[in-house]
Scaffold this motif. Sequence first.
Motif, PDB file in Angstrom:
ATOM      1  N   ALA A  35       0.817  -1.163   0.005  1.00 14.21           N
ATOM      2  CA  ALA A  35       0.020   0.077   0.232  1.00 14.21           C
ATOM      3  C   ALA A  35       1.015   0.871   0.040  1.00 14.21           C
ATOM      4  CB  ALA A  35      -1.222  -0.286   1.216  1.00 14.21           C
ATOM      5  N   ILE A  36       2.535   0.984   0.639  1.00 19.05           N
ATOM      6  CA  ILE A  36       3.002   2.334   0.849  1.00 19.05           C
ATOM      7  C   ILE A  36       3.311   2.840  -0.646  1.00 19.05           C
ATOM      8  CG2 ILE A  36       5.236   3.049   1.771  1.00 19.05           C
ATOM      9  CD1 ILE A  36       4.071   1.887   4.436  1.00 19.05           C
ATOM     10  N   LYS A  37       3.856   1.394  -1.244  1.00 16.46           N
ATOM     11  CA  LYS A  37       4.387   1.302  -2.305  1.00 16.46           C
ATOM     12  C   LYS A  37       3.560   1.827  -3.701  1.00 16.46           C
ATOM     13  CE  LYS A  37       6.428  -0.545  -6.307  1.00 16.46           C
ATOM     14  NZ  LYS A  37       8.207  -0.119  -6.727  1.00 16.46           N
ATOM     15  N   ALA A  38       2.394   1.213  -3.726  1.00 13.60           N
ATOM     16  CA  ALA A  38       1.087   2.023  -4.541  1.00 13.60           C
ATOM     17  C   ALA A  38       0.879   3.840  -3.943  1.00 13.60           C
ATOM     18  CB  ALA A  38       0.004   0.758  -3.892  1.00 13.60           C
ATOM     19  N   ALA A  39       1.570   3.938  -3.213  1.00 11.18           N
ATOM     20  CA  ALA A  39       0.742   5.314  -2.197  1.00 11.18           C
ATOM     21  C   ALA A  39       2.091   6.237  -3.071  1.00 11.18           C
ATOM     22  CB  ALA A  39       1.084   5.520  -1.168  1.00 11.18           C
ATOM     23  N   MET A  96      10.900  -5.366  17.135  1.00  6.49           N
ATOM     24  CA  MET A  96       9.481  -5.864  16.371  1.00  6.49           C
ATOM     25  C   MET A  96       8.774  -5.182  17.480  1.00  6.49           C
ATOM     26  SD  MET A  96       8.835  -9.835  16.137  1.00  6.49           S
ATOM     27  CE  MET A  96       7.681 -10.528  15.785  1.00  6.49           C
ATOM     28  N   LEU A  97       7.928  -4.752  17.009  1.00  3.57           N
ATOM     29  CA  LEU A  97       6.316  -4.687  17.112  1.00  3.57           C
ATOM     30  C   LEU A  97       5.195  -5.234  15.636  1.00  3.57           C
ATOM     31  CD1 LEU A  97       5.413  -2.369  15.142  1.00  3.57           C
ATOM     32  CD2 LEU A  97       6.063  -0.932  15.812  1.00  3.57           C
ATOM     33  N   ARG A  98       3.947  -5.565  17.016  1.00  6.82           N
ATOM     34  CA  ARG A  98       2.251  -5.638  16.273  1.00  6.82           C
ATOM     35  C   ARG A  98       2.344  -4.580  16.739  1.00  6.82           C
ATOM     36  NH1 ARG A  98       1.023 -10.542  16.035  1.00  6.82           N
ATOM     37  NH2 ARG A  98      -0.863 -10.589  16.900  1.00  6.82           N
ATOM     38  N   ALA A  99       0.938  -4.096  15.171  1.00  4.85           N
ATOM     39  CA  ALA A  99       0.192  -3.047  15.504  1.00  4.85           C
ATOM     40  C   ALA A  99      -0.709  -3.569  14.824  1.00  4.85           C
ATOM     41  CB  ALA A  99       0.749  -1.762  14.619  1.00  4.85           C
ATOM     42  N   VAL A 100      -2.095  -2.676  15.123  1.00  2.00           N
ATOM     43  CA  VAL A 100      -3.648  -2.848  14.498  1.00  2.00           C
ATOM     44  C   VAL A 100      -3.233  -1.221  13.324  1.00  2.00           C
ATOM     45  CG1 VAL A 100      -5.631  -2.958  14.520  1.00  2.00           C
ATOM     46  CG2 VAL A 100      -4.218  -4.375  16.320  1.00  2.00           C
ATOM     47  N   LEU A 101      -3.885  -2.212  12.478  1.00  2.00           N
ATOM     48  CA  LEU A 101      -4.273  -1.072  11.339  1.00  2.00           C
ATOM     49  C   LEU A 101      -5.287  -0.931  11.222  1.00  2.00           C
ATOM     50  CD1 LEU A 101      -1.057  -0.393  11.741  1.00  2.00           C
ATOM     51  CD2 LEU A 101      -1.118  -0.107   9.085  1.00  2.00           C
ATOM     52  N   PRO A 102      -6.269   0.102  10.544  1.00  2.00           N
ATOM     53  CA  PRO A 102      -7.439   0.605   9.696  1.00  2.00           C
ATOM     54  C   PRO A 102      -6.881  -0.786   8.527  1.00  2.00           C
ATOM     55  CG  PRO A 102      -6.530   2.313   9.800  1.00  2.00           C
ATOM     56  CD  PRO A 102      -5.639   1.481  10.333  1.00  2.00           C
ATOM     57  N   ALA A 128      -2.803   8.306   4.452  1.00  2.00           N
ATOM     58  CA  ALA A 128      -3.494   8.238   3.341  1.00  2.00           C
ATOM     59  C   ALA A 128      -3.759   6.329   2.701  1.00  2.00           C
ATOM     60  CB  ALA A 128      -4.409   8.915   2.761  1.00  2.00           C
ATOM     61  N   ALA A 129      -2.493   5.772   2.867  1.00  2.00           N
ATOM     62  CA  ALA A 129      -3.298   4.631   2.423  1.00  2.00           C
ATOM     63  C   ALA A 129      -3.614   3.511   3.152  1.00  2.00           C
ATOM     64  CB  ALA A 129      -1.557   4.533   1.453  1.00  2.00           C
ATOM     65  N   LEU A 130      -2.767   4.483   4.015  1.00  2.00           N
ATOM     66  CA  LEU A 130      -3.089   3.256   5.750  1.00  2.00           C
ATOM     67  C   LEU A 130      -3.757   3.358   6.264  1.00  2.00           C
ATOM     68  CD1 LEU A 130       0.630   2.748   6.923  1.00  2.00           C
ATOM     69  CD2 LEU A 130      -0.335   1.304   4.867  1.00  2.00           C
ATOM     70  N   ASP A 131      -4.750   4.491   6.804  1.00  2.00           N
ATOM     71  CA  ASP A 131      -6.017   5.078   6.887  1.00  2.00           C
ATOM     72  C   ASP A 131      -6.928   6.245   6.591  1.00  2.00           C
ATOM     73  OD1 ASP A 131      -7.864   5.824   8.975  1.00  2.00           O
ATOM     74  OD2 ASP A 131      -6.241   7.310  10.024  1.00  2.00           O
ATOM     75  N   PRO A 132      -7.637   5.498   4.794  1.00  2.00           N
ATOM     76  CA  PRO A 132      -8.270   5.687   3.871  1.00  2.00           C
ATOM     77  C   PRO A 132      -8.733   7.122   4.554  1.00  2.00           C
ATOM     78  CG  PRO A 132      -8.185   3.937   3.977  1.00  2.00           C
ATOM     79  CD  PRO A 132      -7.246   4.036   4.642  1.00  2.00           C
TER      80      PRO A 132
END
Lengths: 496, 496
Positions: free
Chosen positions: A449-453, B176-182, B452-456
């Motif tokens: 998604a980052i690449k596409a953006a 290292m991390l884990r995260a929750v994205l839209p 915008a790509a990760l949280d449209p």
Amino acid sequence: MSGSAVRMQKNAAMLTPVQLEDLQRRFGERLSLSAAAREAHGRDESFYPPAPPDAVLMAESEADVCAAVAWCHEARVPLIPFGAGTSLEGHVLAVQGGLCLDLTRMNSILRIDAGDLTATVQPGVTREQLNTALRDQGLFFPIDPGANATLGGMAATRASGTNAVRYGTLRENVLMLRAVLPPGRVIQGGSRAKKSSAGYDLARLLVGSEGTLGVITELTLKLHPLPEQVAAASVQFASIDAAVNCCIAIIQSGVPIARCELLDAHTVRAVNAADGLGLVEAPLLLLEFHGSPGSLREQVDTVQLLAAEQGGHRFDWAESPESRSRLWRARHRAYWSAKQMKPGCRALTTDVCVPISRLAECVGESLAEAEAAGIDHFLVGHVGDGNFHLGYLVGSDAELATAERLSAQLVQRALRLEGTCTGEHGIGLHKQAYLLQEAGEDSVAAMRAIKAALDPRGVMNPGKVFSAPSLRPFGPSPPPEGARPPWGGPAAGPTP
Amino acid sequence: MSGSAVRMQKNAAMLTPVQLEDLQRRFGERLSLSAAAREAHGRDESFYPPAPPDAVLMAESEADVCAAVAWCHEARVPLIPFGAGTSLEGHVLAVQGGLCLDLTRMNSILRIDAGDLTATVQPGVTREQLNTALRDQGLFFPIDPGANATLGGMAATRASGTNAVRYGTLRENVLMLRAVLPPGRVIQGGSRAKKSSAGYDLARLLVGSEGTLGVITELTLKLHPLPEQVAAASVQFASIDAAVNCCIAIIQSGVPIARCELLDAHTVRAVNAADGLGLVEAPLLLLEFHGSPGSLREQVDTVQLLAAEQGGHRFDWAESPESRSRLWRARHRAYWSAKQMKPGCRALTTDVCVPISRLAECVGESLAEAEAAGIDHFLVGHVGDGNFHLGYLVGSDAELATAERLSAQLVQRALRLEGTCTGEHGIGLHKQAYLLQEAGEDSVAAMRAIKAALDPRGVMNPGKVFSAPSLRPFGPSPPPEGARPPWGGPAAGPTP
């Protein structure tokens, strides 16, 4: 996987004569269409057959880079950044054709700030060139992948090498960078300040992006004071296990060792043959210590104790700077030396990195597997970081099949041990399926998604890191005709 | 700028009764609508008036986080992650209303790997909690911003503090991390291996993203062996210049100092009054040394020499662990102690960071300006990193106007000196225009494209880092109704 480059090459969309004329009008003698130039820019040090670009542009300025990126974005033509061509993962192969952007003419050291321990360089500057320029300043740039790579290429692949165990990788040593992104805009990541919390970490995003997001045009790097004293030694062990366990003990003890490299007996035989080192042909650790006289003594005492516990008694000290550089030159050439042990062979090299506590298990099982398969192999490793390269020497299709099976099993082992499929070489062409397995579908989807953006037309080094087609059954519709990158973005916050 | 929070609050889109009922059905007692809970989650330690959320969800698991993110994405409602509420930049203020996601119940230390020098924690674990758990392991987590912040919040703001000069910031210490994205997907950045070149650096992208991309649900952090010996001392100087120049000399000498903190005379007076330290009321450096007995001696000898060259003769050693912690507790409370010097005042605090060679110029000019303006102020700084906090004590609208003018001039100075507007506090609400100026329009546009790509739908902590409206005159149209995040992406390479 070794055939994939060839397959992709078949899909290459050639540049049209009209497009080539247009490029020549714009860039004059800086553009080359000669077979020799294209051939020279269609190969690296990877396992893959060459995949030459349609044209080669020798960039001389950031303006050239902006113009090239803009042109490729407009024409929807692949752009492949090219440095020293020392990639081991096919990063510079023009697997979809297109324009190769050679950055080696952008090789000026723009600024050295001894007072801030920083240097600002163009991407074509090599690490040896930088260190030569730093010598009389009492400073050095520690990252040393062996090859005399360009710093731009090292940043693009998040390179590291023998000194990373103490000084970190390119990731930790880039303070600031400039890069050109489609459709030809210049971004800046980081600042000259030692730390910052100002916005997203664009510098770290570009470092390791393998040319798939943009072209790095300037790097401000952290420098380090030359150590007051340096001492290097080789110490032999009865078994690989003993050598690895010694390394683990060194790291867990917190000794700030500057280099901790493992060579298996095969590799020692190879470097002896190639460089006449006369090392005992047994598993070896090559160690280097940096520090003040006092701290050096403490480090050496601790390490000699830990080595003795693993049966590693005899420390062979490289006293003079000359003997030290001979030792490290041999280490750096181990890959080529090992290949010479089997004339006409190719080497399929692996690059896993695991948590230090799992290193003995990972190395031991992998070597046993290679022995059992009866394939010629060698092992070198930046074991202080948990990173090692097991190379398989391949002289036939049968051996190739074995090597690829063992390589795949080695990666599975590293992932099971909570490691990574690549410690320093990058994903390139070969490891895309492993990346998916290691990071997970949703993580790779976020990367895409980052690449596409940032590269909506997919012109930046296509076919690397992610391969088409989309990894997910769903996704956005491709950008409409004439779409521009989504600079800006929707207003934050919910729609009223 | 202090009014902007209020203005934005007026734009807040309240949750509807139907939405609140739906949330209560889903989350039961974990959701609170009480005025007390909302008020407590609508403030931090910043300069801003409270901006309470419409509801507070006490997350107890990653599943809760996924459900909350999915719900907010679906309903286009702002989601504001909340930890200890110690932000100084308004990060947790619900300036557009919405749902506050309190992560303090996710406070389990999941795993400590002494052999790998790593700990894996939930985001609600505080740094003191972690260090208490590590004490009997001979290990510690060095990053120390002063406040007992949650590690999730520290990661989200790329926090650092007093030990960063030696051990780095959160950026260097997250493995290292884990995260929750839209719309509710879990991503992983990095691995447990010490280094990796596998794909884009999602861990570094989330670190410092201030909750605007996703919610961090798990962190694997680097630990460090407790130093064999620790020594701390305060040393006074006749002038701020002398103290700063001493710090610069220490850093340039390459001494691996563990802490190098500056207090101006005002601050010393304040901490004396608050903590009865009895320090001489002159500009002070607070220094801490970590190492083996041998290296410690070498460090101290070098630093005493460098201090003497700047007229800093008397080293006041804090011998016992108790006296050391009293000293650092006082340093950490300096901000509150300074405020107590002017009853009823508010403190407008700055956070610039400049290259070490420009530090004396930046500190000197900024203090002279404050003196000339006749406003009460104090200065503390992690000067070993080139980072300092000049705080203005504000008791009236006139003083507020002066403080804001001086703060703006200080940032301009830092940028002119090639520094950053924020060394460790983050952009939040206040510094968005400075980010634009520091990184440039195209760099911020790239950040917004990633957002915008990760949280449209812009539901993740809206109004922070970037403020609506778009910073550029052009940009993409907002996502269509029912748009999903562009997971996946167009196939790499040009359209055939």
